[in-house]
Write an enzyme that holds these catalytic residues in place. Structure first.
Site, PDB file in Angstrom:
ATOM      1  N   THR A 125       0.816  -1.209   0.000  1.00 14.27           N
ATOM      2  CA  THR A 125       0.000   0.000   0.000  1.00 14.27           C
ATOM      3  C   THR A 125       0.855   1.266   0.000  1.00 14.27           C
ATOM      4  O   THR A 125       1.970   1.257   0.538  1.00 14.27           O
ATOM      5  CB  THR A 125      -0.908  -0.008   1.258  1.00 14.27           C
ATOM      6  OG1 THR A 125      -1.424   1.305   1.479  1.00 14.27           O
ATOM      7  CG2 THR A 125      -0.145  -0.413   2.519  1.00 14.27           C
ATOM      8  N   ASP A 126       0.300   2.349  -0.522  1.00 13.72           N
ATOM      9  CA  ASP A 126       1.011   3.640  -0.460  1.00 13.72           C
ATOM     10  C   ASP A 126       1.084   4.174   0.969  1.00 13.72           C
ATOM     11  O   ASP A 126       1.812   5.122   1.241  1.00 13.72           O
ATOM     12  CB  ASP A 126       0.353   4.677  -1.391  1.00 13.72           C
ATOM     13  CG  ASP A 126      -1.074   5.044  -1.013  1.00 13.72           C
ATOM     14  OD1 ASP A 126      -1.660   4.398  -0.121  1.00 13.72           O
ATOM     15  OD2 ASP A 126      -1.621   5.989  -1.622  1.00 13.72           O
ATOM     16  N   GLU A 127       0.299   3.566   1.893  1.00 12.46           N
ATOM     17  CA  GLU A 127       0.300   4.078   3.270  1.00 12.46           C
ATOM     18  C   GLU A 127       1.641   3.876   3.959  1.00 12.46           C
ATOM     19  O   GLU A 127       1.921   4.502   4.980  1.00 12.46           O
ATOM     20  CB  GLU A 127      -0.818   3.417   4.084  1.00 12.46           C
ATOM     21  CG  GLU A 127      -2.150   3.669   3.438  1.00 12.46           C
ATOM     22  CD  GLU A 127      -3.336   3.445   4.344  1.00 12.46           C
ATOM     23  OE1 GLU A 127      -3.192   3.480   5.569  1.00 12.46           O
ATOM     24  OE2 GLU A 127      -4.426   3.239   3.787  1.00 12.46           O
ATOM     25  N   TYR A 150      -1.548  -0.663  11.196  1.00 12.17           N
ATOM     26  CA  TYR A 150      -1.744  -1.329   9.901  1.00 12.17           C
ATOM     27  C   TYR A 150      -0.588  -1.037   8.959  1.00 12.17           C
ATOM     28  O   TYR A 150       0.048  -1.948   8.419  1.00 12.17           O
ATOM     29  CB  TYR A 150      -3.071  -0.867   9.266  1.00 12.17           C
ATOM     30  CG  TYR A 150      -3.132  -1.114   7.762  1.00 12.17           C
ATOM     31  CD1 TYR A 150      -3.217  -2.408   7.255  1.00 12.17           C
ATOM     32  CD2 TYR A 150      -3.088  -0.052   6.853  1.00 12.17           C
ATOM     33  CE1 TYR A 150      -3.243  -2.638   5.879  1.00 12.17           C
ATOM     34  CE2 TYR A 150      -3.116  -0.272   5.486  1.00 12.17           C
ATOM     35  CZ  TYR A 150      -3.196  -1.568   5.000  1.00 12.17           C
ATOM     36  OH  TYR A 150      -3.222  -1.791   3.643  1.00 12.17           O
ATOM     37  N   LYS A 154       2.436  -3.353   7.434  1.00  6.61           N
ATOM     38  CA  LYS A 154       2.622  -3.541   5.986  1.00  6.61           C
ATOM     39  C   LYS A 154       4.043  -3.155   5.583  1.00  6.61           C
ATOM     40  O   LYS A 154       4.683  -3.850   4.788  1.00  6.61           O
ATOM     41  CB  LYS A 154       1.609  -2.701   5.193  1.00  6.61           C
ATOM     42  CG  LYS A 154       0.168  -3.165   5.262  1.00  6.61           C
ATOM     43  CD  LYS A 154      -0.087  -4.549   4.700  1.00  6.61           C
ATOM     44  CE  LYS A 154       0.044  -4.649   3.201  1.00  6.61           C
ATOM     45  NZ  LYS A 154      -0.420  -5.980   2.705  1.00  6.61           N
TER      46      LYS A 154
HETATM   47  P1  NAD Z   1      -9.905  -7.171   2.799  1.00  9.54           P
HETATM   48  O1  NAD Z   1      -9.870  -6.813   4.247  1.00  9.54           O
HETATM   49  O2  NAD Z   1     -11.123  -6.880   2.003  1.00  9.54           O
HETATM   50  O3  NAD Z   1      -9.580  -8.723   2.615  1.00  9.54           O
HETATM   51  C1  NAD Z   1      -8.577  -9.370   3.322  1.00  9.54           C
HETATM   52  C2  NAD Z   1      -8.744 -10.855   3.102  1.00  9.54           C
HETATM   53  O4  NAD Z   1      -7.668 -11.548   3.766  1.00  9.54           O
HETATM   54  C3  NAD Z   1     -10.047 -11.422   3.666  1.00  9.54           C
HETATM   55  O5  NAD Z   1     -10.631 -12.309   2.754  1.00  9.54           O
HETATM   56  C4  NAD Z   1      -9.604 -12.151   4.919  1.00  9.54           C
HETATM   57  O6  NAD Z   1     -10.438 -13.247   5.269  1.00  9.54           O
HETATM   58  C5  NAD Z   1      -8.210 -12.620   4.525  1.00  9.54           C
HETATM   59  N1  NAD Z   1      -7.336 -12.843   5.678  1.00  9.54           N
HETATM   60  C6  NAD Z   1      -7.113 -11.997   6.727  1.00  9.54           C
HETATM   61  N2  NAD Z   1      -6.272 -12.558   7.603  1.00  9.54           N
HETATM   62  C7  NAD Z   1      -5.929 -13.766   7.089  1.00  9.54           C
HETATM   63  C8  NAD Z   1      -5.082 -14.817   7.525  1.00  9.54           C
HETATM   64  N3  NAD Z   1      -4.406 -14.726   8.687  1.00  9.54           N
HETATM   65  N4  NAD Z   1      -4.942 -15.916   6.762  1.00  9.54           N
HETATM   66  C9  NAD Z   1      -5.630 -16.018   5.593  1.00  9.54           C
HETATM   67  N5  NAD Z   1      -6.466 -15.077   5.132  1.00  9.54           N
HETATM   68  C10 NAD Z   1      -6.609 -13.957   5.869  1.00  9.54           C
HETATM   69  O7  NAD Z   1      -8.622  -6.456   2.182  1.00  9.54           O
HETATM   70  P2  NAD Z   1      -8.426  -5.755   0.762  1.00  9.54           P
HETATM   71  O8  NAD Z   1      -8.926  -4.362   0.835  1.00  9.54           O
HETATM   72  O9  NAD Z   1      -8.926  -6.666  -0.292  1.00  9.54           O
HETATM   73  O10 NAD Z   1      -6.831  -5.672   0.715  1.00  9.54           O
HETATM   74  C11 NAD Z   1      -6.076  -6.743   0.156  1.00  9.54           C
HETATM   75  C12 NAD Z   1      -4.600  -6.381   0.191  1.00  9.54           C
HETATM   76  O11 NAD Z   1      -4.390  -5.182  -0.548  1.00  9.54           O
HETATM   77  C13 NAD Z   1      -4.063  -6.110   1.587  1.00  9.54           C
HETATM   78  O12 NAD Z   1      -2.778  -6.676   1.675  1.00  9.54           O
HETATM   79  C14 NAD Z   1      -3.991  -4.594   1.679  1.00  9.54           C
HETATM   80  O13 NAD Z   1      -2.948  -4.182   2.540  1.00  9.54           O
HETATM   81  C15 NAD Z   1      -3.693  -4.236   0.239  1.00  9.54           C
HETATM   82  N6  NAD Z   1      -4.170  -2.905  -0.180  1.00  9.54           N
HETATM   83  C16 NAD Z   1      -5.459  -2.540   0.009  1.00  9.54           C
HETATM   84  C17 NAD Z   1      -5.888  -1.284  -0.429  1.00  9.54           C
HETATM   85  C18 NAD Z   1      -7.322  -0.848  -0.270  1.00  9.54           C
HETATM   86  O14 NAD Z   1      -7.645   0.305  -0.573  1.00  9.54           O
HETATM   87  N7  NAD Z   1      -8.241  -1.705   0.172  1.00  9.54           N
HETATM   88  C19 NAD Z   1      -4.999  -0.400  -1.043  1.00  9.54           C
HETATM   89  C20 NAD Z   1      -3.654  -0.818  -1.226  1.00  9.54           C
HETATM   90  C21 NAD Z   1      -3.263  -2.079  -0.795  1.00  9.54           C
HETATM   91  P1  TYD Z   2     -10.246   4.441   4.633  1.00  5.25           P
HETATM   92  O1  TYD Z   2     -11.243   4.019   3.614  1.00  5.25           O
HETATM   93  O2  TYD Z   2     -10.335   3.831   5.999  1.00  5.25           O
HETATM   94  O3  TYD Z   2      -8.818   4.217   3.982  1.00  5.25           O
HETATM   95  P2  TYD Z   2      -7.363   4.682   4.510  1.00  5.25           P
HETATM   96  O4  TYD Z   2      -7.432   5.056   5.933  1.00  5.25           O
HETATM   97  O5  TYD Z   2      -6.625   3.414   4.307  1.00  5.25           O
HETATM   98  O6  TYD Z   2      -6.953   5.801   3.610  1.00  5.25           O
HETATM   99  O7  TYD Z   2     -10.319   6.014   4.806  1.00  5.25           O
HETATM  100  C1  TYD Z   2     -10.136   6.880   3.707  1.00  5.25           C
HETATM  101  C2  TYD Z   2     -10.162   8.289   4.225  1.00  5.25           C
HETATM  102  O8  TYD Z   2     -11.484   8.572   4.719  1.00  5.25           O
HETATM  103  C3  TYD Z   2      -9.223   8.525   5.402  1.00  5.25           C
HETATM  104  O9  TYD Z   2      -8.722   9.863   5.330  1.00  5.25           O
HETATM  105  C4  TYD Z   2     -10.137   8.401   6.612  1.00  5.25           C
HETATM  106  C5  TYD Z   2     -11.461   8.939   6.095  1.00  5.25           C
HETATM  107  N1  TYD Z   2     -12.694   8.366   6.718  1.00  5.25           N
HETATM  108  C6  TYD Z   2     -13.689   9.212   7.197  1.00  5.25           C
HETATM  109  O10 TYD Z   2     -13.565  10.462   7.131  1.00  5.25           O
HETATM  110  N2  TYD Z   2     -14.808   8.653   7.737  1.00  5.25           N
HETATM  111  C7  TYD Z   2     -14.972   7.314   7.847  1.00  5.25           C
HETATM  112  O11 TYD Z   2     -16.019   6.866   8.394  1.00  5.25           O
HETATM  113  C8  TYD Z   2     -13.947   6.443   7.338  1.00  5.25           C
HETATM  114  C9  TYD Z   2     -14.085   4.951   7.434  1.00  5.25           C
HETATM  115  C10 TYD Z   2     -12.819   7.017   6.771  1.00  5.25           C
END
Ligand code: NAD
Ligand code: TYD
Length: 343
Positions: A125-127, A150, A154
């Site tokens: 992630t970019d975070e 988190y 990561k």
């Molecule tokens: P999500 O929370 O929707 O899904 C996570 C999945 O991992 C779930 O299906 C969960 O059951 C499984 N999981 C969790 N712990 C586990 C374990 N110990 N063993 C096996 N499975 C397990 O997450 P997402 O949003 O789909 O993110 C997927 C990946 O992408 C993550 O690594 C996250 O850091 C990365 N990512 C997400 C975003 C975003 O905006 N959502 C952006 C950049 C990177």
């Molecule tokens: P989020 O979707 O949790 O992603 P991330 O924290 O990984 O960027 O949040 C996106 C942005 O929205 C972040 O600045 C936090 C803000 N946010 C709110 O303002 N209200 C909310 O209820 C949530 C879940 C997030």
């Protein structure tokens, strides 16, 4: 090719499995997922009978299970999504993020080392770059300054993965994407939470002043980027994946209200997130130059498609927003809501 996908029942993982099998129907995917609160096999109901798809329920921290799977399956490629992915939950309770994001990644890397897996794509992630002052943009060499449990976990898992390449020549690649949105996202994240609350005429909670900036990437574009890295990424390299569209959270919220036809009076500011990163900004020049990838779906199209998906999947939403979610929502927003105010 035989892929082992971890976390494939979550948001991005399920979109990736669907995308990849459509693009490469001759390949096969084994999905290893623990089915935490965020994992949902309903996300894959349309492909559960695909001949190239199989599911195994299991924890990536379970070293004997992981070793057995790698030994039996000998995957050509691992695409590692599984993670505790939500900043707010990692603040409420940091231990699961530490366990899965760090220990789980370590367990997979050890198995990849032992069984000489062909490619290991670690999804990050970019975070990990933390908050950036305007007009800075993080490229892949930017210092890591994660702010939340988190993102710190990561960042640690990225470094661990890269160290396995440097030390053991495990063919690791790391992708760092910006904020994803699209179908099947769990409604704890900003966009699906605001969309589903708007449908129900519930307040749209905005942390702090709502001026935080995120770069938004439609999930299908992210899947295409990962597929490009699987096919052509260079070992030991990091690839940023940005959506080329950044804006303040308030802009996102107002767009959602406009597209759902709901009034601005639903916007409510609530107490800010501790350690809240102000601004993420990413340079994706490297993946564009090396692999020819760039995002195709602009934000207004992607947001309209996302809202339409949630509108036409009301039963998915109501099941996902059931018991556990309600408990989390009440716990998480109870204190914040004491500070509720109209914008
Ligand atoms: P999500 O929370 O929707 O899904 C996570 C999945 O991992 C779930 O299906 C969960 O059951 C499984 N999981 C969790 N712990 C586990 C374990 N110990 N063993 C096996 N499975 C397990 O997450 P997402 O949003 O789909 O993110 C997927 C990946 O992408 C993550 O690594 C996250 O850091 C990365 N990512 C997400 C975003 C975003 O905006 N959502 C952006 C950049 C990177
Ligand atoms: P989020 O979707 O949790 O992603 P991330 O924290 O990984 O960027 O949040 C996106 C942005 O929205 C972040 O600045 C936090 C803000 N946010 C709110 O303002 N209200 C909310 O209820 C949530 C879940 C997030």
């Amino acid at each position: 090719m035989k892929l082992l996908v971890t976390g494939g029942a979550g948001f991005i993982g399920s979109n990736f499995i669907r995308y990849y099998l459509a693009e490469r129907p001759g390949d096969s995917i084994l999905n290893l997922d623990k089915l935490t609160y965020a994992g949902n096999l309903e996300n894959l109901s349309d492909i559960e009978n695909h001949p190239g798809y199989r599911f195994v329920k299991g924890d990536i921290c379970d070293a004997p299970l992981v070793a057995e799977l790698f030994g039996a399956e000998r995957p050509d490629v691992v695409v590692h999504f599984a993670a505790e992915s939500h900043v707010d939950r990692s603040i409420l309770s940091p231990s699961p993020a530490f366990e899965t994001n760090l220990r789980g990644t370590f367990t997979l890397l050890e198995a990849a080392r032992q069984y000489k897996t062909g490619r290991f794509v670690h999804i990050s992630t970019d975070e990990v770059y933390g908050s950036l002052e305007d007009p800075l943009e993080a490229d892949e060499n930017f210092p890591l300054r994660p702010s939340s449990p988190y993102s710190a976990a990561k960042a640690g898992s990225d470094l661990l993965a890269l160290s396995f390449h440097t030390t053991y020549k495990v063919p690791v690649m790391v992708t760092r994407a910006s904020n994803n949105y699209g179908p099947f996202q769990f409604p704890e994240k900003l966009i699906p939470l605001l969309v589903t609350n708007a449908f129900e005429d519930q307040p749209l909670p905005i942390y702090g002043d709502g001026r935080q900036v995120r770069d938004w990437l439609f999930v299908e574009d992210h899947c295409a980027a990962i597929a490009a890295v699987v096919a052509g990424g260079r070992e030991g390299e990091i690839y940023n994946v940005g959506g080329n569209f950044s804006c303040e959270n308030l802009h996102v919220a107002r767009e959602i209200l406009r597209l759902t036809g709901k009034p601005e009076s639903l916007l409510k500011t609530v107490a800010d997130r501790p350690g809240h990163d102000r601004r993420y900004a990413l340079s994706s020049v490297k993946i564009q130059r090396e692999l020819g990838w760039s995002p195709r779906v602009d934000f207004s199209t992607g947001l309209a498609r996302t809202i339409e998906w949630y509108r036409s999947h009301r039963s998915w939403v109501s099941r996902v927003k059931g018991g556990d979610y309600r408990q989390y929502y009440q716990q998480h927003y109870r204190d914040r809501e004491q500070t509720l105010s109209r914008l």
